[in-house]
Design a protein around this motif. Structure first.
Motif, PDB file in Angstrom:
ATOM      1  N   MET A 112      39.087  56.238  45.192  1.00  0.00           N
ATOM      2  CA  MET A 112      37.977  55.586  45.855  1.00  0.00           C
ATOM      3  C   MET A 112      38.267  54.110  46.056  1.00  0.00           C
ATOM      4  O   MET A 112      38.914  53.466  45.247  1.00  0.00           O
ATOM      5  N   SER A 113      37.783  53.561  47.160  1.00  0.00           N
ATOM      6  CA  SER A 113      38.076  52.184  47.517  1.00  0.00           C
ATOM      7  C   SER A 113      37.463  51.216  46.519  1.00  0.00           C
ATOM      8  O   SER A 113      36.394  51.452  45.971  1.00  0.00           O
ATOM      9  N   VAL A 114      38.160  50.135  46.315  1.00  0.00           N
ATOM     10  CA  VAL A 114      37.662  49.070  45.451  1.00  0.00           C
ATOM     11  C   VAL A 114      37.563  47.803  46.275  1.00  0.00           C
ATOM     12  O   VAL A 114      38.526  47.395  46.908  1.00  0.00           O
ATOM     13  N   ASN A 115      36.401  47.202  46.270  1.00  0.00           N
ATOM     14  CA  ASN A 115      36.178  45.967  47.006  1.00  0.00           C
ATOM     15  C   ASN A 115      36.643  44.798  46.159  1.00  0.00           C
ATOM     16  O   ASN A 115      36.165  44.595  45.057  1.00  0.00           O
ATOM     17  N   SER A 116      37.582  44.019  46.688  1.00  0.00           N
ATOM     18  CA  SER A 116      38.163  42.939  45.893  1.00  0.00           C
ATOM     19  C   SER A 116      37.132  41.885  45.509  1.00  0.00           C
ATOM     20  O   SER A 116      37.350  41.116  44.576  1.00  0.00           O
ATOM     21  N   SER A 117      36.006  41.844  46.209  1.00  0.00           N
ATOM     22  CA  SER A 117      35.006  40.827  45.905  1.00  0.00           C
ATOM     23  C   SER A 117      34.341  41.041  44.553  1.00  0.00           C
ATOM     24  O   SER A 117      33.700  40.126  44.027  1.00  0.00           O
ATOM     25  N   ILE A 118      34.481  42.229  43.977  1.00  0.00           N
ATOM     26  CA  ILE A 118      33.834  42.460  42.684  1.00  0.00           C
ATOM     27  C   ILE A 118      34.674  41.930  41.523  1.00  0.00           C
ATOM     28  O   ILE A 118      34.239  41.974  40.383  1.00  0.00           O
ATOM     29  N   TYR A 119      35.880  41.464  41.805  1.00  0.00           N
ATOM     30  CA  TYR A 119      36.735  40.966  40.730  1.00  0.00           C
ATOM     31  C   TYR A 119      36.347  39.543  40.348  1.00  0.00           C
ATOM     32  O   TYR A 119      36.236  38.654  41.184  1.00  0.00           O
ATOM     33  N   ASN A 120      36.149  39.340  39.058  1.00  0.00           N
ATOM     34  CA  ASN A 120      36.012  38.004  38.496  1.00  0.00           C
ATOM     35  C   ASN A 120      37.028  37.907  37.372  1.00  0.00           C
ATOM     36  O   ASN A 120      36.996  38.728  36.457  1.00  0.00           O
ATOM     37  N   TYR A 121      37.902  36.914  37.427  1.00  0.00           N
ATOM     38  CA  TYR A 121      38.975  36.897  36.446  1.00  0.00           C
ATOM     39  C   TYR A 121      39.534  35.497  36.271  1.00  0.00           C
ATOM     40  O   TYR A 121      39.274  34.584  37.057  1.00  0.00           O
ATOM     41  N   ILE A 122      40.295  35.317  35.217  1.00  0.00           N
ATOM     42  CA  ILE A 122      41.075  34.112  35.009  1.00  0.00           C
ATOM     43  C   ILE A 122      42.538  34.520  34.941  1.00  0.00           C
ATOM     44  O   ILE A 122      42.860  35.663  34.613  1.00  0.00           O
ATOM     45  N   GLU A 123      43.420  33.633  35.274  1.00  0.00           N
ATOM     46  CA  GLU A 123      44.854  33.900  35.245  1.00  0.00           C
ATOM     47  C   GLU A 123      45.481  33.224  34.032  1.00  0.00           C
ATOM     48  O   GLU A 123      45.152  32.096  33.686  1.00  0.00           O
ATOM     49  N   GLU A 124      46.397  33.959  33.391  1.00  0.00           N
ATOM     50  CA  GLU A 124      47.052  33.434  32.192  1.00  0.00           C
ATOM     51  C   GLU A 124      48.388  34.145  32.017  1.00  0.00           C
ATOM     52  O   GLU A 124      48.431  35.368  31.937  1.00  0.00           O
ATOM     53  N   ASN A 125      49.464  33.406  32.001  1.00  0.00           N
ATOM     54  CA  ASN A 125      50.810  33.958  31.799  1.00  0.00           C
ATOM     55  C   ASN A 125      51.127  35.116  32.746  1.00  0.00           C
ATOM     56  O   ASN A 125      51.722  36.125  32.363  1.00  0.00           O
ATOM     57  N   GLY A 126      50.698  34.974  33.984  1.00  0.00           N
ATOM     58  CA  GLY A 126      51.027  35.968  34.994  1.00  0.00           C
ATOM     59  C   GLY A 126      50.128  37.196  35.004  1.00  0.00           C
ATOM     60  O   GLY A 126      50.361  38.117  35.793  1.00  0.00           O
ATOM     61  N   ARG A 127      49.109  37.263  34.147  1.00  0.00           N
ATOM     62  CA  ARG A 127      48.161  38.383  34.120  1.00  0.00           C
ATOM     63  C   ARG A 127      46.755  37.851  34.366  1.00  0.00           C
ATOM     64  O   ARG A 127      46.492  36.657  34.210  1.00  0.00           O
ATOM     65  N   THR A 128      45.834  38.723  34.736  1.00  0.00           N
ATOM     66  CA  THR A 128      44.451  38.310  34.917  1.00  0.00           C
ATOM     67  C   THR A 128      43.579  38.956  33.848  1.00  0.00           C
ATOM     68  O   THR A 128      43.839  40.079  33.404  1.00  0.00           O
ATOM     69  N   TYR A 129      42.519  38.220  33.450  1.00  0.00           N
ATOM     70  CA  TYR A 129      41.628  38.648  32.374  1.00  0.00           C
ATOM     71  C   TYR A 129      40.176  38.432  32.802  1.00  0.00           C
ATOM     72  O   TYR A 129      39.885  37.688  33.734  1.00  0.00           O
ATOM     73  N   HIS A 130      39.264  39.096  32.086  1.00  0.00           N
ATOM     74  CA  HIS A 130      37.844  39.007  32.424  1.00  0.00           C
ATOM     75  C   HIS A 130      37.350  37.573  32.270  1.00  0.00           C
ATOM     76  O   HIS A 130      37.783  36.837  31.378  1.00  0.00           O
ATOM     77  N   ARG A 131      36.386  37.192  33.155  1.00  0.00           N
ATOM     78  CA  ARG A 131      35.790  35.865  33.052  1.00  0.00           C
ATOM     79  C   ARG A 131      34.511  35.884  32.229  1.00  0.00           C
ATOM     80  O   ARG A 131      34.230  34.941  31.489  1.00  0.00           O
ATOM     81  N   ASP A 133      44.034  43.429  35.502  1.00  0.00           N
ATOM     82  CA  ASP A 133      44.659  43.420  36.834  1.00  0.00           C
ATOM     83  C   ASP A 133      45.037  44.837  37.266  1.00  0.00           C
ATOM     84  O   ASP A 133      44.808  45.820  36.557  1.00  0.00           O
ATOM     85  N   GLU A 134      45.616  44.927  38.458  1.00  0.00           N
ATOM     86  CA  GLU A 134      45.905  46.236  39.035  1.00  0.00           C
ATOM     87  C   GLU A 134      46.874  47.040  38.182  1.00  0.00           C
ATOM     88  O   GLU A 134      46.711  48.261  38.029  1.00  0.00           O
ATOM     89  N   ALA A 135      47.872  46.381  37.608  1.00  0.00           N
ATOM     90  CA  ALA A 135      48.832  47.097  36.770  1.00  0.00           C
ATOM     91  C   ALA A 135      48.142  47.718  35.563  1.00  0.00           C
ATOM     92  O   ALA A 135      48.425  48.865  35.186  1.00  0.00           O
ATOM     93  N   GLU A 136      47.216  46.985  34.966  1.00  0.00           N
ATOM     94  CA  GLU A 136      46.496  47.515  33.812  1.00  0.00           C
ATOM     95  C   GLU A 136      45.537  48.628  34.226  1.00  0.00           C
ATOM     96  O   GLU A 136      45.366  49.616  33.500  1.00  0.00           O
TER      97      GLU A 136
END
Length: 366
Positions: A72-91, A102-105
């Motif tokens: 199912m499609s995921v709208n990128s606008s729902i992502y809220n995150y911070i970047e750290e050491n090349g990965r993204t985490y919840h804000r 992130d997408e890999a996780e």
């Protein structure tokens, strides 16, 4: 409390790809085919019963992995995150949960969902529920469990909650997601027939608080079920001693503790459930071999999936906790995980991850 176990080679064994879904009653009956429901075998005893080294090195019976993932499609606008050491985490409540979003996780979590389905014989839960009307999935991650449960039970209203809004936009009409912290006070207007949580061992500073909140939020006769890993990984012999894998586990668990979160609480779920007031608490043990070192099609299949899960998730499990709590630099973490990857591939290390499923019922009179 009763302890139920899987039995490799008994009535529950089936090859990968066999089109068979067991009912909850069938799965429970098979699980106790050679064990008393009153058994108190530990995770280690269970593993010694079910894991045997395959010295033949023949893995040809194992099929390729076909992970079930959401399309199912995921709208990128729902992502809220911070970047750290090349990965993204919840804000939301930044820094509380130490794995990325992130997408890999997300892909790894969907792969792990399939591993859970194999482990539990295509069952989303083991608690003996019938006709559930309201269901809550805490720590829902990508939402794949909640979505599949909603599809399987169209009359149920399913809520999935998580710190990260990474779930799909298009979901079944009886499924919804919300950003929430399960360790906060619960304010749901409805009570639930089933509350489910999976792979939460790295999430909570105080699992007892979450379990007590779940108890209050259930209808009388409702069930809470936790499905989780039990850290650290261990071996049926001494082959894990002195390895990079062992060092990595000790370092990550100690670093998490430094940050205020124990990654070893899942072994105490039964006590937490009983302390909260749950009755008829059942604990079941399973194992995920680190690779295809053990005998048996089922164990080799589980090992294939867990190995891939580990390889994909090793950096995710390591980066934040070791840089925030272990005093390591990014480059040092990558160097350590590179050595651990070698151990993950090494079939001479007879390691496995204990798996526990605990469910309990809220008494009818409350």
């Amino acid at each position: 409390m009763s302890t139920l176990e899987q039995h490799e080679g008994d009535t529950m064994e089936m090859p990968l790809g066999e089109d068979h879904v067991m009912s909850n009653n069938e799965a429970t009956t098979a699980a106790v085919s050679m064990a008393s429901a009153a058994s108190s075998s530990s995770a280690e005893e269970s593993a010694l019963q079910h894991l045997n080294v395959d010295y033949s090195d023949h893995d040809s019976a194992i099929g390729g992995m076909t992970p079930h993932t959401s399309t199912m499609s995921v709208n990128s606008s729902i992502y809220n995150y911070i970047e750290e050491n090349g990965r993204t985490y919840h804000r939301y409540k930044e820094g509380k949960y130490m794995l990325p979003n992130d997408e890999a996780e997300m892909d790894r979590l969907d792969l792990q969902h399939h591993l859970w389905l194999i482990t539990l014989y295509d069952q989303l839960q083991l608690a003996p529920i019938s006709n559930p009307q309201n269901v809550l999935d805490i720590g829902t991650g990508t939402g794949i469990w909640a979505i599949e449960f909603a599809n399987k039970h169209p009359s149920a209203q399913v809520i999935g909650s998580d710190l990260s809004p990474i779930q799909p936009t298009y979901v079944p009409p009886n499924c919804q997601f919300e950003v929430d912290d399960a360790e906060d006070e619960w304010n749901y207007s409805q009570r639930f027939d089933l509350i489910h949580g999976r792979a939460l061992v790295t999430c909570f500073k105080d699992p007892g608080t979450v379990i007590s909140s779940a108890f209050k939020a259930l209808i009388p006769g409702g069930y809470l079920e936790f499905q989780d890993v039990v850290l650290p990984m261990r071996a049926i012999d001494d082959t894990i001693e002195g390895t990079a894998l062992q060092h990595w586990q000790e370092k990550t668990i100690a670093s998490a503790a430094t940050l205020g979160t124990s990654w070893k609480n899942s072994g105490n779920y039964t006590r937490y459930f009983e302390d909260a007031g749950f009755v008829d608490v059942v604990e079941q043990h399973f194992q995920w071999p680190m690779n295809t070192w053990p005998k048996g099609t089922r164990m080799k299949t589980l090992g294939t999936y867990w190995q891939e899960d580990m390889l994909r998730g090793l950096e995710a499990l390591s980066m934040a906790v070791l840089t925030r709590g272990g005093g390591m630099k990014k480059e040092e973490v990558l160097e350590l995980t590179a050595e651990v990857r070698k151990d993950i591939h090494n079939k001479n290390i007879h390691a496995y991850l204990p798996i526990v499923v605990v469910y309990g019922r809220k008494p009818e009179h409350i």
